[in-house]
Design a protein around this motif. Structure first.
Motif, PDB file in Angstrom:
ATOM      1  N   GLY A  91       0.831  -1.196   0.000  1.00  0.00           N
ATOM      2  CA  GLY A  91       0.000   0.000   0.000  1.00  0.00           C
ATOM      3  C   GLY A  91       0.865   1.245   0.000  1.00  0.00           C
ATOM      4  O   GLY A  91       2.092   1.185   0.088  1.00  0.00           O
ATOM      5  N   ARG A  92       0.208   2.383  -0.101  1.00  0.00           N
ATOM      6  CA  ARG A  92       0.929   3.651  -0.093  1.00  0.00           C
ATOM      7  C   ARG A  92       1.436   3.963   1.316  1.00  0.00           C
ATOM      8  O   ARG A  92       0.817   3.567   2.302  1.00  0.00           O
ATOM      9  N   PRO A  93       2.537   4.696   1.421  1.00  0.00           N
ATOM     10  CA  PRO A  93       2.936   5.186   2.745  1.00  0.00           C
ATOM     11  C   PRO A  93       1.814   6.016   3.358  1.00  0.00           C
ATOM     12  O   PRO A  93       1.230   6.878   2.697  1.00  0.00           O
ATOM     13  N   GLY A  94       1.504   5.732   4.606  1.00  0.00           N
ATOM     14  CA  GLY A  94       0.401   6.409   5.272  1.00  0.00           C
ATOM     15  C   GLY A  94      -0.869   5.601   5.281  1.00  0.00           C
ATOM     16  O   GLY A  94      -1.851   5.996   5.927  1.00  0.00           O
ATOM     17  N   ALA A  95      -0.892   4.454   4.577  1.00  0.00           N
ATOM     18  CA  ALA A  95      -2.100   3.628   4.521  1.00  0.00           C
ATOM     19  C   ALA A  95      -2.219   2.693   5.716  1.00  0.00           C
ATOM     20  O   ALA A  95      -3.191   1.951   5.819  1.00  0.00           O
ATOM     21  N   GLY A  96      -1.232   2.705   6.598  1.00  0.00           N
ATOM     22  CA  GLY A  96      -1.292   1.828   7.765  1.00  0.00           C
ATOM     23  C   GLY A  96      -0.614   0.490   7.550  1.00  0.00           C
ATOM     24  O   GLY A  96      -0.888  -0.462   8.273  1.00  0.00           O
ATOM     25  N   ARG A  97       0.293   0.425   6.582  1.00  0.00           N
ATOM     26  CA  ARG A  97       0.956  -0.846   6.278  1.00  0.00           C
ATOM     27  C   ARG A  97       1.741  -1.362   7.475  1.00  0.00           C
ATOM     28  O   ARG A  97       1.602  -2.521   7.885  1.00  0.00           O
ATOM     29  N   THR A  98       2.585  -0.497   8.020  1.00  0.00           N
ATOM     30  CA  THR A  98       3.443  -0.937   9.116  1.00  0.00           C
ATOM     31  C   THR A  98       2.641  -1.230  10.365  1.00  0.00           C
ATOM     32  O   THR A  98       2.922  -2.196  11.087  1.00  0.00           O
ATOM     33  N   ALA A  99       1.627  -0.401  10.647  1.00  0.00           N
ATOM     34  CA  ALA A  99       0.799  -0.642  11.830  1.00  0.00           C
ATOM     35  C   ALA A  99       0.099  -1.992  11.729  1.00  0.00           C
ATOM     36  O   ALA A  99      -0.002  -2.735  12.715  1.00  0.00           O
ATOM     37  N   LEU A 100      -0.368  -2.336  10.538  1.00  0.00           N
ATOM     38  CA  LEU A 100      -1.020  -3.634  10.346  1.00  0.00           C
ATOM     39  C   LEU A 100      -0.008  -4.766  10.522  1.00  0.00           C
ATOM     40  O   LEU A 100      -0.309  -5.778  11.169  1.00  0.00           O
ATOM     41  N   ALA A 101       1.178  -4.603   9.965  1.00  0.00           N
ATOM     42  CA  ALA A 101       2.207  -5.636  10.112  1.00  0.00           C
ATOM     43  C   ALA A 101       2.583  -5.823  11.579  1.00  0.00           C
ATOM     44  O   ALA A 101       2.750  -6.955  12.058  1.00  0.00           O
ATOM     45  N   GLU A 102       2.708  -4.727  12.320  1.00  0.00           N
ATOM     46  CA  GLU A 102       3.061  -4.828  13.732  1.00  0.00           C
ATOM     47  C   GLU A 102       1.936  -5.473  14.546  1.00  0.00           C
ATOM     48  O   GLU A 102       2.192  -6.253  15.465  1.00  0.00           O
ATOM     49  N   GLU A 103       0.707  -5.141  14.202  1.00  0.00           N
ATOM     50  CA  GLU A 103      -0.421  -5.753  14.924  1.00  0.00           C
ATOM     51  C   GLU A 103      -0.499  -7.246  14.636  1.00  0.00           C
ATOM     52  O   GLU A 103      -0.735  -8.055  15.549  1.00  0.00           O
ATOM     53  N   PRO A 113      -0.153 -11.704  -0.908  1.00  0.00           N
ATOM     54  CA  PRO A 113      -0.282 -10.246  -0.803  1.00  0.00           C
ATOM     55  C   PRO A 113      -1.577  -9.820  -0.104  1.00  0.00           C
ATOM     56  O   PRO A 113      -2.617 -10.471  -0.200  1.00  0.00           O
ATOM     57  N   CYS A 114      -1.482  -8.713   0.621  1.00  0.00           N
ATOM     58  CA  CYS A 114      -2.641  -8.043   1.199  1.00  0.00           C
ATOM     59  C   CYS A 114      -2.486  -6.566   0.863  1.00  0.00           C
ATOM     60  O   CYS A 114      -1.619  -5.888   1.414  1.00  0.00           O
ATOM     61  N   THR A 115      -3.314  -6.088  -0.053  1.00  0.00           N
ATOM     62  CA  THR A 115      -3.190  -4.707  -0.531  1.00  0.00           C
ATOM     63  C   THR A 115      -4.133  -3.817   0.256  1.00  0.00           C
ATOM     64  O   THR A 115      -5.340  -4.094   0.355  1.00  0.00           O
ATOM     65  N   LEU A 116      -3.606  -2.736   0.803  1.00  0.00           N
ATOM     66  CA  LEU A 116      -4.389  -1.838   1.646  1.00  0.00           C
ATOM     67  C   LEU A 116      -4.860  -0.620   0.860  1.00  0.00           C
ATOM     68  O   LEU A 116      -4.074   0.010   0.151  1.00  0.00           O
ATOM     69  N   GLY A 117      -6.123  -0.316   1.017  1.00  0.00           N
ATOM     70  CA  GLY A 117      -6.662   0.951   0.558  1.00  0.00           C
ATOM     71  C   GLY A 117      -7.020   1.783   1.775  1.00  0.00           C
ATOM     72  O   GLY A 117      -6.383   1.694   2.821  1.00  0.00           O
ATOM     73  N   GLY A 118      -8.057   2.585   1.654  1.00  0.00           N
ATOM     74  CA  GLY A 118      -8.498   3.370   2.793  1.00  0.00           C
ATOM     75  C   GLY A 118      -9.292   2.529   3.780  1.00  0.00           C
ATOM     76  O   GLY A 118      -9.821   1.469   3.443  1.00  0.00           O
TER      77      GLY A 118
END
Length: 688
Positions: free
Chosen positions: A61-73, A179-184
């Motif tokens: 996903g784009r930076p700011g889409a919560g990619r890292t937060a989701l990975a950490e969770e 893959p898990c693609t993040l949108g809004g």
């Protein structure tokens, strides 16, 4: 177990309420899908073959889409399945440059306490990572990967491990990636996120405005965090006010449509800051590796440490900074340490380029480097004894630059090491502040050596010496070039890369000659000889030692000359040229006698005795050994006396005098007992 990333992670779907508080919001559907992917059979399993490698899950996903937060969770929820630990590392620098695989591999190995050879290449270190993880159950979180070439060398050949990779796009080339693609975020989750900043009342009175605000933010967690922080700082402002202000901000037509919500949310917060705060925020784009503390901010802005600390807390409450870690970090963030979110770094850099003059930016960078140098000097000085010159200079520094104890300094150095190494790399790469860069590297080398020891810090020191070499070559500083090459060559030699070390030493010799530095040339010639000796090229070794000896003798450096006579003698001994060996060792004995160096004289005589024994002259060897014992006694070196008596005992056994041999062994044992040694020097009669 967790590793510290080489670069900050983008702010994801986690709000910041108060300094450093983080909670995860939404994304339950994605979490469920990712956990199902962990359990799902792979292509090899379906075809009846055993999985050869760890499973790789991709969160894109784009930076700011919560990619890292989701990975950490996700990592926090499944980490119990991986008892050997969680390692988290970033694969992209704040400026967008990929982190070299060699550096990432060292970080992963360091998390398991696996020592890495200094100067080792990418292939060797990647293999070490695969070997280390091959027998463990580990969760590896690779944040902000640029491409598959960064991820693939780090994937363990072990299906019991799991790799969670975060990237902007697909990782083409890695088989069976899930893959898990993040949108809004969906509207409900986005509104729930806003509630954590505004409280329920402001949302309840106008739920439609809250949904509109979430839509204006594109459902992007980072944009919602910024707008939520703006609302939290204005208790009287309504959600509709925020929506209206956000809509009034102009779009940047050159920016991709998907990046515009975050850019507008950032603009909303940035324009609400007072001028001095806005300036400090822009300057945080210069923070090495995105790490910020009160000293960094204070130096960049030219303000007091207390004022900088207060401002960093305000920025964190607004979502402009974050605390290191997150659910997957496995521990609290270090005090007074923050990260500039990776998704905001490009925006800050754009502002810095347009609103600040180059001279002002360079001055801020120089202040930051100077502050770092002083902190490193203080960090090293605290390890010196009380009353030493370094401790006296330390007492004259401001209190904010002093460490109360060596333990506190060591903790600071450990926590800041990634940022300190990044600061050194950036300072050298900039090329405009080479004098400060040289001082920074030198201070960092001394601090690491003081707290870690040169052997433990060798991997970091190797890279720092290379930085010194870069500056020296760029500025044609031949003396420093020679010193850096010698240091790097020594580390190459210690790790068995003797041919590489030999090339470094020869280059150091050329640089020393260009600088007319006799010490460097002498040291280089001796090191070339040592490299040839390691390669068992005894004749070349003796020749190069002889060149170094001629220079030492011409300068009247008799102690070094005596040592070099010994090295020549050793090379000839290995080559079987016992006559040449004896002549050089006797020359060493004569020089030590002139220097009145009794221990050196005793050791040199012991080597003469050894060579005589190799040459088949046991009676001469015994007499020389007895003479060496007497000099060792006069020197007060009981250990050397014991070793010599044991050697004499072996010689006496071969000469058929067991009684005298027993007497010498008994004397050696008494000497060792008086020394309180916890080890043995073993010797046995001939034939046993």
């Amino acid at each position: 177990m967790s590793g510290t990333g080489t670069g900050p992670a983008p702010v994801g779907g986690s709000p910041v309420r108060g300094a450093g508080a983080r909670e995860f919001a939404g994304r339950e559907r994605e979490l469920k899908a990712l956990r199902a992917d962990i359990e799902r059979a792979g292509l090899n399993t379906i075809s009846g073959r055993k999985e050869p490698r760890a499973r790789v899950l991709l969160i894109a996903g784009r930076p700011g889409a919560g990619r890292t937060a989701l990975a950490e969770e996700l990592a926090a929820r499944v980490r119990d399945r991986y008892p050997d630990g969680l390692v988290r590392t970033g694969l992209t620098e704040p400026g967008g440059d990929p982190v070299p695989t060699e550096r990432t591999a060292r970080e992963i190995l360091g998390a398991f306490g696996v020592p890495t050879p200094p100067g080792a290449g990418e292939d060797e270190l990647s293999e070490m990572v695969r070997e280390t993880l091959g027998t463990r159950r580990v969760l590896l979180l690779l944040d902000d990967a640029v491409d598959a070439e960064q991820v693939d060398p780090l994937v363990p050949d072990n299906p019991d491990c799991l790799v969670v990779a975060v990237s902007r796009g697909p990782l083409t080339g890695i088989p069976d990636v899930r893959p898990c693609t993040l949108g809004g975020m969906d509207a409900k989750a986005a509104v729930e996120l806003l509630v954590r900043f505004t409280g329920a009342v402001r949302i309840t009175v106008d739920p439609q405005a809250a949904e509109s605000l979430a839509e204006e933010c594109g459902g992007q967690p980072a944009a919602l965090v910024l707008v939520g922080g703006w609302l939290a700082a204005r208790p009287t402002a309504s959600v509709a006010d925020a929506t209206k202000r956000l809509r009034a901000l102009p779009h940047d037509p050159e920016r991709p449509a998907g990046d515009r919500p975050l850019a507008r949310a950032f603009q909303l917060v940035y324009e609400s800051l007072p001028g001095p705060s806005a300036r400090i925020l822009r300057l945080l784009a210069l923070a090495p590796a995105g790490f910020v503390d009160s000293h960094t901010a204070s130096a960049l802005a030219g303000c007091s440490v207390s004022a900088a600390r207060s401002m960093l807390g305000d920025f964190t409450a607004l979502g402009l900074l974050r605390r290191p870690g997150g659910p997957a970090a496995g521990g609290p963030a270090p005090d007074d340490q923050y990260l500039v979110p990776g998704c905001l770094v490009p925006l800050l850099r754009d502002l810095l380029e347009t609103k600040d003059r180059d001279a002002e930016v360079q001055l801020a960078r120089a202040r930051m480097l100077e502050r770092t140098v002083r902190l490193l000097q203080s960090c090293r000085a605290i390890t010196e004894p009380d009353g030493s010159p370094a401790r006296k200079r330390l007492a004259g520094l401001p209190r904010s630059l002093r460490f109360p104890t060596a333990a506190a300094a060591d903790e600071w150095l450990t926590c800041r090491q990634p940022a300190l190494l990044a600061a050194a790399r950036l300072a050298v790469g900039d090329g405009e502040l080479d004098t400060l860069a040289r001082r920074l590297v030198a201070a960092l080398v001394r601090a690491l050596a003081a707290h870690r020891g040169t052997e433990a810090a060798a991997p970091e020191l190797y890279g720092l010496h290379q930085l010194v070499l870069d500056i020296a070559e760029r500025r044609e500083l031949h003396r420093e070039q020679a010193a850096a090459l010698l240091n790097i060559g020594d580390l190459d030699a210690q790790t068995g890369r003797t041919h590489d070390a030999l090339a470094r030493y020869r280059a150091a010799l050329d640089a020393g000659r260009a600088a007319n530095d006799l010490y460097a040339t002498g040291r280089a010639m001796e090191s070339v000889g040592g490299a040839h000796q390691d390669l068992q090229d005894w004749q070349r070794a003796a020749d190069w030692y002889g060149r170094a000896l001629a220079q030492r003798l011409s300068r009247g450096e008799r102690a070094d000359a005596a040592r070099l006579y010994g090295r020549i003698g050793t090379a000839h001994t290995y080559a079987g040229h016992y006559g040449e060996a004896l002549r050089n060792w006797r020359s060493a004995v004569a020089l030590y006698r002139r220097l009145r160096d009794l221990p050196g004289q005793a050791r040199a005589l012991s080597e003469v005795a050894r060579v005589q024994e190799y040459a088949g002259r046991p009676h001469e060897s015994l007499r020389t050994c007895q003479e060496a014992v007497e000099w060792a006694r006069l020197a007060g070196d009981d250990r050397l006396q014991a070793a010599l008596r044991l050697r004499a005992a072996d010689t006496l056994d071969r000469l058929g005098d067991p009684t005298a041999a027993r007497l010498n062994r008994s004397a050696a044992e008494r000497l060792l007992e008086s020394e309180g040694n916890t080890y043995e020097i073993r010797s046995a009669p001939a034939g046993q």
